[in-house]
Design an enzyme around this catalytic site. Sequence first.
Site, PDB file in Angstrom:
ATOM      1  CE  LYS A 170      31.369  31.341 -26.291  1.00  0.00           C
ATOM      2  NZ  LYS A 170      31.235  30.911 -27.693  1.00  0.00           N
ATOM      3  CG  PHE A 188      35.153  28.065 -35.671  1.00  0.00           C
ATOM      4  CD1 PHE A 188      35.257  27.830 -34.304  1.00  0.00           C
ATOM      5  CD2 PHE A 188      34.486  27.133 -36.459  1.00  0.00           C
ATOM      6  CE1 PHE A 188      34.715  26.691 -33.727  1.00  0.00           C
ATOM      7  CE2 PHE A 188      33.935  25.981 -35.883  1.00  0.00           C
ATOM      8  CZ  PHE A 188      34.049  25.761 -34.523  1.00  0.00           C
ATOM      9  NE  ARG A 208      25.313  30.400 -28.235  1.00  0.00           N
ATOM     10  CZ  ARG A 208      25.808  29.168 -28.279  1.00  0.00           C
ATOM     11  NH1 ARG A 208      25.115  28.189 -28.827  1.00  0.00           N
ATOM     12  NH2 ARG A 208      27.003  28.924 -27.774  1.00  0.00           N
ATOM     13  CG  ASN A 264      28.236  32.037 -29.578  1.00  0.00           C
ATOM     14  OD1 ASN A 264      29.033  32.314 -28.674  1.00  0.00           O
ATOM     15  ND2 ASN A 264      28.176  30.840 -30.116  1.00  0.00           N
ATOM     16  CG  HIS A 278      31.051  26.633 -23.566  1.00  0.00           C
ATOM     17  ND1 HIS A 278      31.328  25.915 -24.698  1.00  0.00           N
ATOM     18  CD2 HIS A 278      31.180  25.777 -22.511  1.00  0.00           C
ATOM     19  CE1 HIS A 278      31.624  24.671 -24.349  1.00  0.00           C
ATOM     20  NE2 HIS A 278      31.548  24.562 -23.040  1.00  0.00           N
TER      21      HIS A 278
HETATM   22  P1  ADP Z   1      28.252  25.511 -29.032  1.00  0.00           P
HETATM   23  O1  ADP Z   1      28.916  26.696 -28.391  1.00  0.00           O
HETATM   24  O2  ADP Z   1      26.818  25.788 -29.321  1.00  0.00           O
HETATM   25  O3  ADP Z   1      28.463  24.229 -28.294  1.00  0.00           O
HETATM   26  P2  ADP Z   1      30.184  24.486 -30.975  1.00  0.00           P
HETATM   27  O4  ADP Z   1      30.664  23.577 -29.900  1.00  0.00           O
HETATM   28  O5  ADP Z   1      29.838  23.907 -32.302  1.00  0.00           O
HETATM   29  O6  ADP Z   1      28.905  25.339 -30.496  1.00  0.00           O
HETATM   30  O7  ADP Z   1      31.284  25.609 -31.219  1.00  0.00           O
HETATM   31  C1  ADP Z   1      31.963  26.229 -30.162  1.00  0.00           C
HETATM   32  C2  ADP Z   1      32.046  27.718 -30.424  1.00  0.00           C
HETATM   33  O8  ADP Z   1      32.798  27.980 -31.577  1.00  0.00           O
HETATM   34  C3  ADP Z   1      30.711  28.395 -30.677  1.00  0.00           C
HETATM   35  O9  ADP Z   1      30.059  28.800 -29.499  1.00  0.00           O
HETATM   36  C4  ADP Z   1      31.103  29.577 -31.506  1.00  0.00           C
HETATM   37  O10 ADP Z   1      31.538  30.653 -30.683  1.00  0.00           O
HETATM   38  C5  ADP Z   1      32.270  29.080 -32.299  1.00  0.00           C
HETATM   39  N1  ADP Z   1      31.830  28.620 -33.633  1.00  0.00           N
HETATM   40  C6  ADP Z   1      31.247  27.456 -33.940  1.00  0.00           C
HETATM   41  N2  ADP Z   1      30.998  27.367 -35.260  1.00  0.00           N
HETATM   42  C7  ADP Z   1      31.438  28.519 -35.798  1.00  0.00           C
HETATM   43  C8  ADP Z   1      31.485  29.038 -37.152  1.00  0.00           C
HETATM   44  N3  ADP Z   1      31.019  28.357 -38.174  1.00  0.00           N
HETATM   45  N4  ADP Z   1      32.014  30.259 -37.303  1.00  0.00           N
HETATM   46  C9  ADP Z   1      32.510  30.949 -36.268  1.00  0.00           C
HETATM   47  N5  ADP Z   1      32.500  30.507 -35.000  1.00  0.00           N
HETATM   48  C10 ADP Z   1      31.975  29.314 -34.769  1.00  0.00           C
HETATM   49 MG    MG Z   2      30.130  22.931 -27.925  1.00  0.00          MG
END
Ligand code: ADP
Ligand code: MG
Length: 394
Positions: free
Chosen positions: A117, A163, A211, A221, A224
């Site tokens: 990102k 979000f 992260r 963060n 992805h």
């Molecule tokens: P991952 O990236 O670990 O697979 P998710 O698929 O749950 O996590 O979420 C996708 C993306 O959305 C995350 O990488 C993050 O950038 C954002 N995100 C997820 N949950 C939150 C939250 N509670 N607040 C803000 N951003 C979030």
């Molecule tokens: Mg995901």
Amino acid sequence: MQMTRKHLEHILHRHKRSHTRDDRYAFLTEWYDPTASLLRQYQLFYYPKDGSVEMFDVKNQRIFLRRTKYDNLHQEDLFIGNRVNVFSRQLHLIEYGDQYTANKLGSKKERTLALIKPDVVAKIGDVLELMYSSNLMVTKATMTKLTWSQAADFYVEHQSKPFFNNLVQFVSSGPVIAMELMGDEAVSIWKKLLGPADSAVARREAQQSVRAQFGTDGIKNVGHGSDSLAAAARELEFFFPSTIGHGPSNTAIFTDCTCCIIKPHAISEGLTGKILNSISSAGFEISALQMFNVDRANAEEFYEVYKGVVTEYPSMVTELCSGPCMVLEIHGTDAPRAFREFCGPADPEIARHLRPTTLRALYGKDKVKNAVHCTDLPEDGVLEVQYFFKILDG
Ligand code: ADP
Ligand code: MG
């Protein structure tokens, strides 16, 4: 009694033979023959014990290359989809040649999408170092900038989440780097390496994760990772379409720039992260980045100006098409001159004596495997960048 013993000896002997039998990996490969304009098929055999290779011409049903020792091919390079160089022929590995090879080399191999990102694109070298130390290989990479709607398409599964808007806004706010990672259990390994989505949670619960080390919060963060093999297939197709069409475009700007190629030997030695780190810490701006598999005809064309001028020309061509390379556009008003200085003398031995902090002094092996190519003449910077980011990535 005597009979039984004989029988047993025979069985033992057979077992011993099958244990000491040379491991042999088999692949079906394709080679584009430029003189005949033909795609030729060969079986490639690789013997890990002594690093020897053998080739069999499929169409003519005869041995093409008798078993010969060949130091430039390594077991790590043997996976489906990769291109390897065998005695100056770039072979495309199409499929496993037998069940033994598929079981031994292919069973746990997965591909996944890593999206870096905008918050850490400048720290790509550090992220790559962590990927390599988790035995993940980078097989494709491209820097791109997503539009709002491209980012929304990519994250469509999160459409209804609170979000969603912030996420899409952030991911489309600057350049990102999409990569195809390959390795044993790549999908789960990369997710685990990323750590929990919220960087603060990651710092508490997974201190070694990417992260935890480089993330800021829940949105910023680092990256992805695909959740499953099916998601990986879909997400890889989004950035690296295998059929018609072109993924999101590269970020090259074609002005005030110079071209840097991280050569195949450096990529396969796992030096990519270190080299990118050195380039960034020296203050250079990487404005485009992409991995290419250059074929022989294109390598000859790109190096044309060196033909008959530099004695290493044929070996330079062979090196450039011996595996994937990574091409960078380095941006800045004085970039061509300054970056060439930073690469150092073409011969790493000389570089180590005269300019020990240059890229070639640090990462080069010899005049051909000298870690990086850089544009020689400032006026060629734009042209060389165009060759890769406009013509080859057309
Ligand atoms: P991952 O990236 O670990 O697979 P998710 O698929 O749950 O996590 O979420 C996708 C993306 O959305 C995350 O990488 C993050 O950038 C954002 N995100 C997820 N949950 C939150 C939250 N509670 N607040 C803000 N951003 C979030
Ligand atoms: Mg995901």
